[in-house]
Design an enzyme around this catalytic site. Structure first.
Site, mmCIF file in Angstrom:
data_model
loop_
_atom_site.group_PDB
_atom_site.id
_atom_site.type_symbol
_atom_site.label_atom_id
_atom_site.label_comp_id
_atom_site.label_asym_id
_atom_site.label_seq_id
_atom_site.Cartn_x
_atom_site.Cartn_y
_atom_site.Cartn_z
ATOM 1 N N ASP A 35 0.882 -1.167 0.000
ATOM 2 C CA ASP A 35 0.000 0.000 0.000
ATOM 3 C C ASP A 35 0.919 1.215 0.000
ATOM 4 O O ASP A 35 1.539 1.523 1.013
ATOM 5 C CB ASP A 35 -0.891 -0.032 1.249
ATOM 6 C CG ASP A 35 -1.706 1.251 1.410
ATOM 7 O OD1 ASP A 35 -1.663 2.121 0.511
ATOM 8 O OD2 ASP A 35 -2.397 1.395 2.438
ATOM 9 N N LYS B 146 2.559 11.376 -3.389
ATOM 10 C CA LYS B 146 1.518 10.690 -4.159
ATOM 11 C C LYS B 146 0.568 11.682 -4.827
ATOM 12 O O LYS B 146 0.033 11.417 -5.893
ATOM 13 C CB LYS B 146 0.736 9.783 -3.212
ATOM 14 C CG LYS B 146 -0.258 8.861 -3.876
ATOM 15 C CD LYS B 146 -0.829 7.920 -2.832
ATOM 16 C CE LYS B 146 -1.862 6.982 -3.402
ATOM 17 N NZ LYS B 146 -2.368 6.076 -2.338
ATOM 18 N N GLU C 73 -7.342 0.563 -4.401
ATOM 19 C CA GLU C 73 -7.342 0.481 -2.941
ATOM 20 C C GLU C 73 -8.662 -0.001 -2.341
ATOM 21 O O GLU C 73 -8.663 -0.900 -1.504
ATOM 22 C CB GLU C 73 -6.911 1.830 -2.344
ATOM 23 C CG GLU C 73 -5.414 2.047 -2.552
ATOM 24 C CD GLU C 73 -4.984 3.496 -2.502
ATOM 25 O OE1 GLU C 73 -5.807 4.354 -2.126
ATOM 26 O OE2 GLU C 73 -3.825 3.769 -2.845
ATOM 27 N N ASP D 136 -13.417 4.986 1.026
ATOM 28 C CA ASP D 136 -11.997 5.031 1.371
ATOM 29 C C ASP D 136 -11.510 6.473 1.376
ATOM 30 O O ASP D 136 -11.259 7.064 0.325
ATOM 31 C CB ASP D 136 -11.219 4.181 0.348
ATOM 32 C CG ASP D 136 -9.713 4.153 0.617
ATOM 33 O OD1 ASP D 136 -9.248 4.831 1.546
ATOM 34 O OD2 ASP D 136 -9.004 3.440 -0.120
#
Lengths: 205, 644
Positions: free
Chosen positions: B12, B74, B175, B197
């Site tokens: 992850d 990210k 994810e 999420d």
């Protein structure tokens, strides 16, 4: 831009004849079963050649399932296979709206009035005004169009029965007639769907 | 020799924290780092040229030399500088001064420059090392998770980062889907499940149908620029204003002070997930001490506009899925930001849970669940596990794929929420006599006009044989693979010539650029490097030996001459002798010799494999070949469709 040529027959992917009354829950089971054999996840350790094979097969399977499970795209696809392609509801650039001249003859008057109302509504919105009675009229028109779409979907199913029966009987002339009817129906359906979208846009929905 | 196949881990790669996990028997577990914690903060400090510090130890540099520390990289992946102008101001690091619009972002740290994938690669390499230390063996393969709503460029950037870190990325998994895998693993769930999420920097909502081990995503939506970072940035802005009002000091341009404020507000945010009030306390040299009490209610009010931005994607996803809130069987909350109680209330409302006496699921650690799910997917790819043999993930593409048509409008060729892999074939022609190339602009997004969608790439179809205008017929196949990444192939049909495609990715790196950024030579304990090379050489040698030991069972073995067979056996014995030693060069030489000797055998094997695969090359021929014999691949069992 031309639509993709039919290199593969999506019906054959599922071992189905080119018939339209499909049991979608059986189609789903079949889709899952084939996915369990073809999916790239199962070939992660295989050779590059096998991985490519899995990728190609799975994308074809997914494309076929997506097309066949939806009544409209399934019918569009069959017409394309049968050499009578109808413009797809999904694919056309949205800016490329059908010309008013293409309005079905029996709807001309209605569409003319609707366009006036839509224009007024857009003007109102631009000026930051709201005309409740106009809004009400447009909402009513939308409900009416949605009803027509539902009717067309029912009617489409009767065409399917006719098509399937004609295919079983090998009656070429009848299949041609049904094709024409389905073509006209999808054309009308797309037109009404665009009207609903125009109304929604104008209402800011 | 029953040589164990190399492990594949699940990673992850988060905005705030990153983790690596693997399947231990039937259970996914996270792998701890040297400090015992599985969470590696996605923070990279570059204190000196060619030196990097990743994770918790990098934090101290945030106060010391904030301009040499990169976090939340990210959010910059696969983006242009014009996309992130606003938030770049909030980061302590600086972008390169010579950056042009449309270029991959480069960060300026001292006199070095780094792209976001290189920063992510440093984080990935840390995870790789943690796993190698844990396993005591080299690791080269991984599954990496990405936000479901990541576009092609962001996905490609993530894959590039893996490659730079020395990891072959076997799959990018979304994810929320990974979370669903972890969640559904030993529960035998059936029905419709939504995964909400909200992480450090991204928000995803995915709606899945679970049926007999198949995890079919039916719709996904989200915002790749929405998460805990936005809450932090808002709180920082509020606190800085407040400090200025109280003390008259503007700390906005004091990098170290801003980082201290950032830490203080994050601590308060975390405290408010369990307490009703929290204190923001700052004691900076040269500034009056600052203390402020904040209640959960005040906090909720402040962040309400941010949380509200998650509602629209949820509604759109439900609409696309054709699911009404009351049809939702379960709601799973994932991501650190779902620890905020206001999120539970909001989601209960959006999905109508309270009215049906249901609660969102938060029983799996929201920080770990995505990595655990990635480990499950890694095991699915590895194969051979009884516990998960029925599990299969069918994911979708989050954004529609289109090409620019006349007048700047977009013709959609693959609709969003199509199950991947998905493909579309289009035909193009020329507009001018003798024209030998055609340009195609590929975009991703839902808007009508090209200028409002995200430009993915411009393809230049070259080498079209000169013909009259409109005569060439160029078939272009667009295929979105199982990673959500686009592949394009083109062919001129009249001449049968394979057209060359030159791809200009809009925010991507070229292969050569990625190659030049591979981290091998970066910072480095020389001994460590030697040790790794030795391990790698041994591993390669053992792999080859394992293959050779299996060889006599393959029909191709009998096609070799006796001399060839004897030579292979002798060279394998030689290699076995040198493997335990520390002489890397000797292992390499012996490996190469054996590899060369087995060349013809490998060819024979490949021929057999390819001819088997070719027999099922097309759907039609696969169908015709059914029942050809047990060795034929069975792509299609006869479909069981009962027509009514």
């Amino acid at each position: 831009m031309q639509p993709a040529s039919a290199v593969h027959d999506y019906f054959a992917v599922f071992g189905l004849p080119r018939k339209l009354a499909i049991d979608t829950s059986a189609l789903e089971r079949s889709f899952y079963k084939l996915s369990r054999k073809l999916h790239p996840d199962l070939y992660a350790r295989a050779s590059a050649g096998e991985q490519q094979w899995s990728l190609d097969q799975t994308s074809l399977l997914n494309d076929a399932y997506r097309t066949l499970r939806n009544p409209v795209s399934r019918t569009e696809y069959l017409l394309k296979l049968e050499g009578k392609p109808v413009a797809s509801e999904e694919q056309a650039p949205q800016g490329d709206k059908p010309k008013d001249s293409r309005a079905p003859a029996d709807m001309l008057e209605e569409v003319f009035e609707l366009n006036m109302q839509l224009e007024e509504m857009r003007m109102n919105r631009k000026m930051g005004e709201d005309d409740p009675s106009l809004r009400g009229d447009l909402e009513k028109a939308r409900t009416q169009f949605e009803g027509q779409l539902a009717d067309l979907d029912e009617e489409l199913k009767t065409h399917w029965q006719q098509w399937d029966a004609a295919v079983d009987a090998g009656a070429t002339e009848r299949t041609e007639q049904v094709k024409d009817k389905m073509f006209a129906l999808l054309d009308r359906r797309r037109y009404i769907r665009n009207l609903v979208r125009d109304v929604n846009d104008a209402l800011g929905a | 020799m029953a040589q164990q196949e190399e492990r594949i881990v699940g990673i992850d790669l988060g905005t705030t924290n990153s983790l690596v996990a693997y399947m231990q028997g039937d259970q996914p577990v996270v792998i701890p780092g040297e400090d015992g914690s599985p969470l590696v903060p996605s923070v990279v400090a570059i204190p000196e040229k060619r030196q990097s510090i990743v994770g918790n130890p990098a934090h101290k540099y945030l106060v010391q030399s904030p301009e040499r520390v990169v976090y939340s990289a990210k959010r910059l992946m696969g983006r242009g500088v014009e996309d992130v102008q606003g938030e770049l101001k909030l980061f302590p690091f600086h972008i390169a001064p010579d950056l042009a619009p449309g270029e991959v972002i480069r960060l300026q740290i001292g006199d070095e420059q780094f792209t976001p994938p290189e920063i992510s690669a440093l984080v990935l390499r840390q995870l790789k090392r943690n796993a190698e230390r844990y396993f005591g063996a080299p690791l080269t393969k991984a599954v990496i998770t990405v936000p479901a709503y990541f576009n092609d460029a962001q996905r490609q950037a993530t894959k590039d980062a893996g490659r730079m870190a020395g990891l072959e990325v076997l799959r990018l998994v979304n994810e929320p889907t990974a979370a669903a895998l972890a969640y559904g693993l030993d529960r035998n769930k059936e029905g419709i499940v939504a995964v909400y999420d909200l992480g450090g920097g991204t928000f995803d909502i995915s709606i899945l149908k679970l049926h007999e081990g198949i995890f079919e995503v039916i719709a996904t939506n989200g915002d790749t620029h929405l998460g805990g970072d936005d809450i932090d940035n808002l709180l920082i802005a509020v606190a800085l204003d407040d400090i200025q009002g109280e003390t008259g000091v503007d700390l906005r341009y004091n990098g170290a002070a801003v980082q201290a404020v950032r830490k203080a507000v994050i601590d308060a945010k975390i405290a408010l997930s369990s307490a009703e009030t929290a204190r923001i306390s700052l004691d900076l040299p040269g500034v009056e001490p600052y203390h402020r009490e904040i209640t959960r209610e005040q906090f909720n009010q402040l962040i309400q506009p941010i949380l509200a931005r998650t509602v629209e994607p949820c509604l759109t996803a439900m609409k696309d899925a054709g699911i009404r809130p009351e049809q939702m069987d379960e709601l799973v909350l994932v991501g650190g930001s779902t620890r905020i109680p206001a999120v539970w209330d909001l989601t209960s409302q959006v999905f109508g849970l309270a009215a049906r006496g249901k609660k969102p699921h938060r029983d799996l650690n929201p920080d770990e669940v995505v990595a655990l799910g990635a480990a499950v997917q890694a095991k699915i790819l590895e194969g051979g596990s009884k516990a998960i043999e029925d599990m299969l993930l069918l994911d979708v593409t989050p954004l529609s794929l289109g090409i620019e048509a006349l007048g700047g409008v977009v013709a959609k060729i693959i609709q969003r929420n199509s199950t991947i892999p998905a493909s579309a074939t289009e035909h193009f022609t020329t507009g001018v006599d003798g024209q030998t190339n055609v340009a195609i602009h590929v975009l991703q997004g839902e808007r009508e006009l090209a200028k409002d969608c995200r430009s993915l790439a411009r393809f230049d179809l070259k080498g079209i044989p000169p013909m009259s205008a409109g005569l060439p017929r160029i078939e272009v196949k667009f295929l979105i693979d199982a990673n959500g990444i686009l592949q394009v192939k083109a062919r001129e049909q009249r001449s049968g010539q394979e057209a060359q495609i030159e791809v200009k990715p809009t925010y991507g790196l070229t292969d050569e650029q990625v190659e030049s950024m591979i981290l091998e030579s970066f910072d480095h304990a020389e001994d460590d490097f030697r040790e790794r090379q030795l391990i790698e050489a041994r591993n390669e040698a053992e792999n080859l030996i394992a293959h050779v030991e299996k060889a006599p069972t393959h029909p191709a073995w009998q096609q070799l001459t006796e001399d060839e067979r004897n030579q292979i056996i002798a060279l394998a014995d030689k290699l076995r002798v040198v493997i335990p030693g520390d002489d890397r060069a000797a292992i390499r030489t012996a490996t190469e010799a054996l590899d060369k000797a087995t060349g013809r055998f490998a060819e024979l094997m490949m021929d057999a494999a390819v001819s088997t695969a070719l027999r099922g090359k097309t759907m039609e021929s696969a169908g015709e070949n059914l029942g050809d014999g047990p060795e034929a691949p069975h792509p299609f069992a006869p479909a069981e469709i009962n027509e009514k």
